[in-house]
Design an enzyme around this catalytic site. Structure first.
Site, short mmCIF file in Angstrom:
data_model
loop_
_atom_site.label_atom_id
_atom_site.label_comp_id
_atom_site.label_asym_id
_atom_site.label_seq_id
_atom_site.Cartn_x
_atom_site.Cartn_y
_atom_site.Cartn_z
N TRP A 191 35.84 52.35 31.90
CA TRP A 191 34.65 53.20 31.88
C TRP A 191 35.03 54.48 31.14
CZ3 TRP A 191 33.84 58.05 34.41
CH2 TRP A 191 32.62 58.64 34.01
N GLU A 232 32.41 49.09 30.99
CA GLU A 232 31.30 49.53 31.86
C GLU A 232 30.40 50.54 31.16
OE1 GLU A 232 32.65 51.37 35.48
OE2 GLU A 232 30.61 51.69 36.23
N LYS A 234 26.96 53.15 30.85
CA LYS A 234 26.31 54.17 31.68
C LYS A 234 25.15 54.77 30.90
CE LYS A 234 27.47 57.95 34.77
NZ LYS A 234 28.58 58.62 35.46
N ASP A 265 27.04 48.58 36.54
CA ASP A 265 27.11 49.40 37.75
C ASP A 265 25.66 49.64 38.21
OD1 ASP A 265 29.13 52.02 38.92
OD2 ASP A 265 26.96 52.02 39.24
N HIS A 268 23.79 52.80 37.10
CA HIS A 268 23.86 53.24 35.70
C HIS A 268 22.67 52.88 34.84
CE1 HIS A 268 28.52 53.89 35.65
NE2 HIS A 268 27.91 54.53 36.62
N HIS A 292 29.57 46.61 39.66
CA HIS A 292 29.92 47.75 40.51
C HIS A 292 28.76 47.97 41.45
CE1 HIS A 292 33.34 50.16 38.37
NE2 HIS A 292 33.71 48.96 38.76
N ASP A 300 22.78 59.10 39.04
CA ASP A 300 23.94 58.27 39.37
C ASP A 300 24.78 58.94 40.42
OD1 ASP A 300 26.14 56.54 39.27
OD2 ASP A 300 27.11 57.86 37.82
N ASP A 302 26.23 57.61 43.21
CA ASP A 302 27.32 56.87 43.84
C ASP A 302 27.34 56.96 45.36
OD1 ASP A 302 29.09 55.69 41.58
OD2 ASP A 302 28.63 57.73 40.93
N ASP A 332 31.66 50.70 44.16
CA ASP A 332 31.94 51.96 43.47
C ASP A 332 31.05 53.05 44.06
OD1 ASP A 332 32.60 54.01 41.81
OD2 ASP A 332 31.66 53.18 40.01
C1 RNT Z 1 31.40 56.27 36.67
C2 RNT Z 1 31.67 54.81 36.75
C3 RNT Z 1 33.08 54.44 37.10
C4 RNT Z 1 33.68 55.36 38.14
C5 RNT Z 1 35.05 54.95 38.60
C6 RNT Z 1 35.72 56.01 39.39
O1 RNT Z 1 30.09 56.55 36.48
O2 RNT Z 1 30.77 54.21 37.63
O3 RNT Z 1 33.13 53.12 37.49
O4 RNT Z 1 32.85 55.52 39.24
O5 RNT Z 1 35.79 54.54 37.53
ZN ZN Z 2 31.11 52.17 38.21
#
Ligand code: RNT
Ligand code: ZN
Length: 425
Positions: A191, A232, A234, A265, A268, A292, A300, A302, A332
């Site tokens: 990422w 990955e 975003k 993810d 994202h 993810h 985003d 998390d 994640d």
């Molecule tokens: C960040 C990504 C990534 C991170 C990790 C820590 O937006 O989702 O995967 O969360 O690498």
């Molecule tokens: Zn991620």
């Protein structure tokens, strides 16, 4: 609070549930066996708010941010391992552990990311072997002085790119080493936060640089049995609101054209976009996929994964595509505002519940209704499935796997908080 139910009570509840599902043609025993094979790669970074062990306090960034001040975060690798062991003892099944390059261990304060090698992960490997955990990996392209401009692999500065290209190459070498020693490919997830707060004048230039850098990193082939590379995407991050070079379109095309794995993810995408919906669109073109599991709130953010529609929808699509073997699962999230061990337990248990919920779906009945044009039955069944005695099957899984059922894991986390976490001030 009631005390934990007896085994006999749980078994009786399970037998009733088993009969109800059997009536729909679902074998709960088989679903439980399949669930036991679902492995989730659990993120090391929930335990310390994505800080890592490089000793450079305070350098954060890359568009991600853990918020909250809950006491007791792990301050060193031993504390992180100990905390995870606590969490893992409350999570049913056999899973994996997801490391980031910034969690390397070294006595050399000058060791930078372009100098890391497998030797800096030997203690993690010893621990993983004891815990019977396979390790996955991530190069760390954020929280570093050379990432401050907002660009790393897509930087216009050749020296900056060279540093990060070397880091990417070393991360692959480390992942291959992990994979070779654990007898299971270590998934290495790239990422790259690169982007900008305001509208760039030349998006294409950065994307071309990103392609060049990634191609160079991936130019060396490793055996699939050792490591698999993933990329990955975003949509935006803090400080990269207008532009992220590695967008979904970018990586979808990159992954397919280069034969690397795509990572999606759940946090994202645009708020109304669904990762679940994308699974069947992408799978015909990709050998593997990495998900993810996360929970976006407005941006985003998390948040800890919960047993919500979005997560259930994702697992439902994986199940319907019969692709549990091709879709790799990772969590994640990083929430510093609640007990971090509880966060791990809640997140992974919720993901597994969603997996079980999907494995208990009488998909054949839904498809039959659909094929005969009986869309009312399709909708009615899906609604009635929501209130079947799913919890009894979940509790049976916990019982079989030797972890507390229902909410009865919480007391152990509270006890650990008093005995260990609160003493860390
Ligand atoms: C960040 C990504 C990534 C991170 C990790 C820590 O937006 O989702 O995967 O969360 O690498
Ligand atoms: Zn991620």
């Amino acid at each position: 609070m009631f005390s934990a139910p007896t085994e006999q009570y749980l078994e009786q509840a399970y037998h009733r549930a088993r009969d109800e599902y059997a009536d729909l043609g679902i074998d709960t025993g088989e679903a439980l066996q399949r669930l036991a094979r679902v492995a989730v790669s659990i993120n090391c970074w929930q335990g310390d708010d994505v800080a890592g062990f490089e000793g450079q306090e305070g350098i954060t960034g890359g568009g991600i941010l853990a918020t909250g001040e809950y006491p007791g975060k792990a301050r060193n690798p031993d504390e992180l391992r100990r905390d995870f062991e606590m969490a893992y003892s409350l999570i049913p099944g056999k899973h994996r552990f997801n490391l980031h390059a910034m969690y390397r261990e070294s006595d050399n304060p000058a060791l930078d990311r372009d100098g890391i090698g497998p030797e800096h992960f030997s203690r993690w490997m010893d621990w993983a072997r004891e815990m019977d955990l396979a390790l996955d990996f991530n190069p760390t392209f954020f929280s570093h002085p050379l990432a401050k401009s907002g660009y790393t692999l897509a930087s216009r500065d050749e020296k900056v790119r060279a540093f990060w290209i070397e880091h990417g190459k070393r991360s692959r070498q480390i992942a291959a080493h992990l994979g070779a020693h654990q007898g299971s490919a270590s998934i290495n997830n790239f990422w790259v936060p690169d982007g900008s707060k305001d509208e760039p004048a030349d998006r294409l230039a950065h994307r071309e640089l990103l392609i060049q850098s990634l191609d160079e990193i991936f130019s060396l082939a490793y055996p699939r049995e050792q490591t698999l590379d993933a990329v990955e995407s975003k949509l935006f991050g803090i400080g990269s609101e207008a532009f992220v070079a590695g967008s979904h379109d970018f990586y979808l095309a990159y992954a397919i054209s280069r034969g690397v794995m795509l990572t999606m993810d759940a946090g994202h995408y645009h708020p109304t976009e669904s990762v679940a919906e994308k699974i069947s669109a992408v799978l015909p073109f990709c050998q593997d996929l990495l998900l993810h599991l996360s929970r976006p709130i407005r941006w985003d953010s998390d948040h800890v994964v919960i047993f919500d529609d979005a997560t259930r929808d994702i697992f439902r699509e994986v199940q319907r595509a019969r692709s549990f073997d091709r879709v790799h699962l990772a969590v994640d999230f990083f929430d510093a505002s609640i007990n971090r061990i509880a966060a791990w337990v809640i997140g992974v248990r919720s993901a597994l519940k969603a997996a079980l919920f999907a494995l208990l779906e009488p998909t054949d009945l839904l498809v039959a209704a659909e094929e005969s044009g009986d869309t009312a039955t399709r909708l009615a069944l899906q609604q009635e499935l929501l209130t079947l005695p799913f919890g009894a099957v979940w509790d049976k899984f916990c019982l079989d796997q030797g972890v507390p059922p229902g909410r009865f894991w919480l007391a152990q986390v509270k006890e650990y908080e008093q005995q260990v976490l609160r003493k860390r001030q």
